[in-house]
Write a protein that holds these residues in place. Structure first.
Motif, PDB file in Angstrom:
ATOM      1  N   TYR A  59       2.247   1.642  -3.545  1.00 47.62           N
ATOM      2  CA  TYR A  59       1.311   2.170  -4.541  1.00 47.62           C
ATOM      3  C   TYR A  59       1.114   3.675  -4.366  1.00 47.62           C
ATOM      4  CZ  TYR A  59      -2.869   2.933  -7.300  1.00 47.62           C
ATOM      5  OH  TYR A  59      -3.760   3.418  -8.230  1.00 47.62           O
ATOM      6  N   ILE A  60       1.032   4.124  -3.125  1.00 48.85           N
ATOM      7  CA  ILE A  60       0.894   5.567  -2.872  1.00 48.85           C
ATOM      8  C   ILE A  60       2.104   6.327  -3.412  1.00 48.85           C
ATOM      9  CG2 ILE A  60       0.791   7.321  -1.060  1.00 48.85           C
ATOM     10  CD1 ILE A  60      -0.819   5.272   0.610  1.00 48.85           C
ATOM     11  N   LEU A  61       3.299   5.797  -3.174  1.00 48.32           N
ATOM     12  CA  LEU A  61       4.517   6.444  -3.680  1.00 48.32           C
ATOM     13  C   LEU A  61       4.541   6.455  -5.198  1.00 48.32           C
ATOM     14  CD1 LEU A  61       7.177   5.006  -1.188  1.00 48.32           C
ATOM     15  CD2 LEU A  61       6.205   7.322  -1.239  1.00 48.32           C
ATOM     16  N   CYS A  89       1.917   6.602  -7.222  1.00 46.09           N
ATOM     17  CA  CYS A  89       0.987   7.629  -7.683  1.00 46.09           C
ATOM     18  C   CYS A  89       1.582   9.031  -7.528  1.00 46.09           C
ATOM     19  CB  CYS A  89      -0.323   7.533  -6.898  1.00 46.09           C
ATOM     20  SG  CYS A  89      -1.263   6.025  -7.222  1.00 46.09           S
ATOM     21  N   ILE A  90       2.262   9.261  -6.429  1.00 45.98           N
ATOM     22  CA  ILE A  90       2.882  10.575  -6.210  1.00 45.98           C
ATOM     23  C   ILE A  90       3.971  10.834  -7.247  1.00 45.98           C
ATOM     24  CG2 ILE A  90       4.300  11.927  -4.614  1.00 45.98           C
ATOM     25  CD1 ILE A  90       2.811  10.518  -2.312  1.00 45.98           C
ATOM     26  N   TYR A 118      -1.468   4.606 -13.123  1.00 50.92           N
ATOM     27  CA  TYR A 118      -2.228   4.392 -11.898  1.00 50.92           C
ATOM     28  C   TYR A 118      -2.917   3.025 -11.908  1.00 50.92           C
ATOM     29  CZ  TYR A 118      -1.685   9.479 -11.398  1.00 50.92           C
ATOM     30  OH  TYR A 118      -1.180  10.741 -11.295  1.00 50.92           O
ATOM     31  N   LEU A 153       0.836  -1.209   0.000  1.00 51.09           N
ATOM     32  CA  LEU A 153       0.000   0.000   0.000  1.00 51.09           C
ATOM     33  C   LEU A 153       0.868   1.256   0.000  1.00 51.09           C
ATOM     34  CD1 LEU A 153      -2.752  -1.090   2.562  1.00 51.09           C
ATOM     35  CD2 LEU A 153      -3.007  -0.832   0.080  1.00 51.09           C
ATOM     36  N   ILE A 154       1.938   1.231   0.779  1.00 49.22           N
ATOM     37  CA  ILE A 154       2.878   2.355   0.771  1.00 49.22           C
ATOM     38  C   ILE A 154       3.498   2.509  -0.615  1.00 49.22           C
ATOM     39  CG2 ILE A 154       5.072   3.205   1.699  1.00 49.22           C
ATOM     40  CD1 ILE A 154       4.329   1.833   4.358  1.00 49.22           C
TER      41      ILE A 154
END
Length: 481
Positions: free
Chosen positions: A96-98, A100-101, A117, A93-94
């Motif tokens: 995937y967030i990174l 996207c950023i 994405y 999860l971390i």
């Protein structure tokens, strides 16, 4: 003998999975290039590159650590299955967030960013599948991994081709990729539950210890994967999606060697980890054999690309843009010989608990290789991207060779290269002869592969003592059965 049969079976299972994955990836790339063009292929490859980078950072370090530790301590599997999965879920999860950023900060078009994405979502199921696969590999039951993945890879390519025939675009293709990775995860969990009785209580001590131990691996794979995907990223910034698509088409021709070579290395790694317990002397012979096998795979393949690479590009992609990339393809192929030497030495250091040396190597490679890549790609575009891997791989080889020599053992170079040189000379004569024939490129490739196979089989029979001894062993085995 049972151990050798198990090793051969494990190698075959890993190679089968990698081969199917590589072939289906190759088919998908060619299908997108034919149906949607180089622009759409470039968008897909940019999205896949970001997925691969963050997936490798988040997942591959844990996977390598789990395989090594479970090979040494199989009783930890029930704890790893539950607590390791929880740890991987948080990490994915971390990741995937990174992702996207990172994509948001780069100046990509909205269409390209959306593809990134969507494909990036596959980080989550792939990371979670690391745990059952690590358990299967540590227990040397690689056939279960092949059972879980091979049918889905085939289903994936069929679904994508069917979707494009229905007129679906690259976003829908990306979603099919994510769903297929999720299906693999579900199948692997069903299979691993037959091997291991989970310990459903979360072991926080295991999570803390794993988090502390994995840091070097995370840094190692983070820098290493950035190095491996550096050319595509720089091309996407200094070039265009179409240029990325052309380079991605070239990269697909590197896959056959990578699939087989990595399959052999992955199958042997658990045994290397066990052999390392006796020190460098225990590693020497298996590592020298791995070096020899890698070169026997790389040398004839590179010679083949030199002779028939342009014809293969024209045949597979059926697009003039791709057919004109034969020179970058030949330059890129040179790096395979250097990589064939790097990979076994790198595995030897990790098996021996010297992964910090690998971390140092990828840091040096990232700094020097990054500068070389930016200079060459910004100036020469596709040619620069094709030249960079051979240069950076040579830098890595010098560091690995020195570290193995000083910390583990001295490699007998002549024992490693004599058979690859003989095979290379033989295949050079074969391709020179085939060029005189006015035959279809597939027929040339099939004839060359057949002659190569016959030569390798003949050399194997000779090493076993000659045809009479081999026949006697087979007859004895048959009588006992």
């Amino acid at each position: 003998m049972p151990g050798q049969r198990q090793l051969i079976g494990n190698s075959f299972s890993v190679i089968l999975g990698r081969l199917t994955q590589g072939v289906t990836s190759f088919v998908i790339t060619a299908a997108i290039a034919r149906s949607l063009g180089s622009q759409a292929l470039g968008q897909y490859l940019i999205g896949f590159t970001y997925y691969f980078i963050f997936m490798s950072i988040i997942a591959q370090g844990f996977r390598t650590l789990f395989i090594r530790e479970l090979s040494r301590n199989p009783s930890d599997a029930p704890i790893c299955l539950v607590s390791g999965t929880l740890l991987q879920l948080v990490a994915s999860l971390i990741g995937y967030i990174l992702l996207c950023i990172t994509v948001f900060l780069f100046p990509y078009s909205n269409e390209t960013s959306t593809v990134c994405y969507i494909i990036g979502l596959a980080i989550i199921p792939f990371s979670l599948s690391n745990i059952p696969e690590a358990i299967m590999q540590a227990q040397e039951k690689m056939h279960l991994i092949a059972i879980s993945t091979v049918p889905i890879y085939i289903l994936r390519v069929g679904s994508i081709i069917w979707a494009m025939e229905l007129g679906l675009q690259i976003n829908q293709i990306a979603l099919i990729f994510v769903l297929s990775e999720t299906l693999i995860l579900l199948i692997e969990w069903v299979l691993v539950l037959r091997l291991v009785q989970p310990n459903w209580r979360v072991n926080w001590q295991f999570i803390r210890q794993t988090t502390g131990s994995v840091r070097t691996f995370l840094a190692l794979f983070a820098i290493d994967v950035l190095n491996s995907r550096r050319q595509l990223l720089i091309l996407s910034v200094f070039g265009s999606e179409a240029l990325v698509g052309l380079f991605g088409g070239i990269l697909q021709f590197m896959m056959p060697f990578d699939i087989v070579n990595q399959g052999v290395l992955n199958a042997v790694f658990p045994r290397l980890s066990k052999a390392a317990s006796s020190g460098g002397s225990g590693l020497r012979r298996p590592v020298e054999q791995l070096l020899e096998v890698s070169l026997c795979l790389a040398v004839p393949y590179v010679i083949g690309l030199f002779f028939i690479g342009k014809e293969l590009l024209a045949l597979i992609y059926q697009n003039r843009e791709f057919a004109d990339t034969s020179i970058p393809l030949s330059l890129m192929a040179i790096s395979l010989i250097v990589i064939a030497l790097c990979s076994p030495l790198s595995q030897a250091l990790v098996a021996g608990g010297l992964e910090r040396i690998n971390l140092r190597e990828v840091i040096v490679n990232a700094l020097i290789g990054g500068i070389i890549s930016i200079v060459l790609i910004s100036r020469y575009q596709l040619i620069g991207a094709a030249l960079t891997p051979a240069i950076t791989a040579s830098i890595s080889l010098s560091q690995f060779a020195y570290s193995v020599h000083v910390r583990l053992f001295q490699v007998n170079l002549w024992a490693v290269i004599r058979r690859p040189l003989f095979i290379g000379g033989f295949m050079l004569l074969v391709f020179v002869g085939l060029q005189q024939l006015e035959q279809d490129v597939l027929l040339k490739a099939a004839m060359a592969t057949g002659l190569y196979s016959l030569l390798v089989i003949g050399m194997g029979i000779h090493l076993l003592g000659g045809p009479n001894i081999v026949l006697a062993k087979l007859l004895t085995k048959y009588q006992k059965s």
